[in-house]
Design a protein around this motif. Structure first.
Motif, PDB file in Angstrom:
ATOM      1  N   UNK A 216       0.773  -1.208  -0.079  1.00 25.13           N
ATOM      2  CA  UNK A 216       0.012  -0.014  -0.161  1.00 25.13           C
ATOM      3  C   UNK A 216       0.907   1.349  -0.175  1.00 25.13           C
ATOM      4  N   UNK A 217       0.240   2.278  -0.326  1.00 21.35           N
ATOM      5  CA  UNK A 217       0.759   3.639  -0.492  1.00 21.35           C
ATOM      6  C   UNK A 217       1.453   4.076  -1.835  1.00 21.35           C
ATOM      7  N   UNK A 218       1.326   5.344  -1.982  1.00 22.92           N
ATOM      8  CA  UNK A 218       2.016   5.828  -3.322  1.00 22.92           C
ATOM      9  C   UNK A 218       2.539   7.223  -2.958  1.00 22.92           C
ATOM     10  N   UNK A 219       3.378   7.776  -3.776  1.00 22.07           N
ATOM     11  CA  UNK A 219       3.879   8.905  -3.938  1.00 22.07           C
ATOM     12  C   UNK A 219       3.828   9.442  -5.369  1.00 22.07           C
ATOM     13  N   UNK A 220       4.220  10.744  -5.133  1.00 23.98           N
ATOM     14  CA  UNK A 220       3.640  11.531  -6.473  1.00 23.98           C
ATOM     15  C   UNK A 220       5.198  12.121  -6.954  1.00 23.98           C
TER      16      UNK A 220
ATOM     17  N   UNK B 221      11.174  -1.964  -1.450  1.00 25.87           N
ATOM     18  CA  UNK B 221      12.324  -1.490  -2.296  1.00 25.87           C
ATOM     19  C   UNK B 221      12.247  -1.470  -3.689  1.00 25.87           C
ATOM     20  N   UNK B 222      11.103  -1.338  -4.211  1.00 22.30           N
ATOM     21  CA  UNK B 222      11.148  -1.244  -5.627  1.00 22.30           C
ATOM     22  C   UNK B 222       9.621  -0.400  -5.865  1.00 22.30           C
ATOM     23  N   UNK B 223       9.990   0.340  -6.881  1.00 24.29           N
ATOM     24  CA  UNK B 223       8.411   1.296  -7.436  1.00 24.29           C
ATOM     25  C   UNK B 223       8.258   1.204  -8.921  1.00 24.29           C
TER      26      UNK B 223
ATOM     27  N   UNK C 126       3.541   7.072  -8.473  1.00 22.73           N
ATOM     28  CA  UNK C 126       4.488   5.707  -8.158  1.00 22.73           C
ATOM     29  C   UNK C 126       3.814   4.542  -7.240  1.00 22.73           C
ATOM     30  N   UNK C 127       3.691   3.359  -7.532  1.00 21.23           N
ATOM     31  CA  UNK C 127       3.188   2.472  -6.701  1.00 21.23           C
ATOM     32  C   UNK C 127       4.511   1.630  -6.144  1.00 21.23           C
ATOM     33  N   UNK C 128       4.403   0.989  -4.881  1.00 20.18           N
ATOM     34  CA  UNK C 128       5.668   0.518  -4.353  1.00 20.18           C
ATOM     35  C   UNK C 128       5.430  -1.054  -4.275  1.00 20.18           C
TER      36      UNK C 128
END
Length: 125
Positions: free
Chosen positions: A35-39, A61-63, A46-48
């Motif tokens: 879960x969780x995303x950044x922009x 460790x990956x996105x 970005x998904x993780x």
């Protein structure tokens, strides 16, 4: 866990390059969505992923950019790794040094020189 000769090398301002590997370069089951995303102001959301290999799990460790912003469509079927969270990452046989900090995922080799964002005091660049 992953190997390719078809990585995409992406350069950003004040960053060492990040290499995006084709999804098919990863062993089956190596990438586990979390879960969780950044922009990213350039590439979009970005998904993780946790990276699993040899019975070990590297958290977030990956996105990847599943639906990247216009101009970055080539990243759609790729994922990048934080080299500091891996046992070893190599480019052309050379061990990669991880970019300092826990936000940027730059890959430092002898072919790139800094200074780079990441260490304390560099966020305002």
């Amino acid at each position: 866990m992953a190997a390719t000769s078809a990585a995409l090398r992406v350069l950003e301002t004040s960053h060492p390059p990040v290499y995006y590997l084709p999804l098919e370069a990863f062993a089956p089951g190596a990438l586990h969505p979390v879960s969780g995303r950044t922009h990213c102001e350039f590439k979009g959301a970005a998904s993780y992923y946790d990276v699993v290999s040899g019975g070990r799990r590297a958290a977030r460790a990956a996105w990847r950019y599943e639906d990247p912003a216009p101009g970055y469509e080539a990243l759609t079927e790729t994922a990048a790794l934080y080299p500091g969270l891996m046992d070893v990452v190599r480019v052309d046989g050379e061990d990669v040094q991880a970019q300092e900090g826990d936000f940027y995922g730059g890959w430092i080799t002898s072919r790139v020189t800094g200074p780079f964002k990441g260490p304390p005091g560099t966020w305002g660049w």
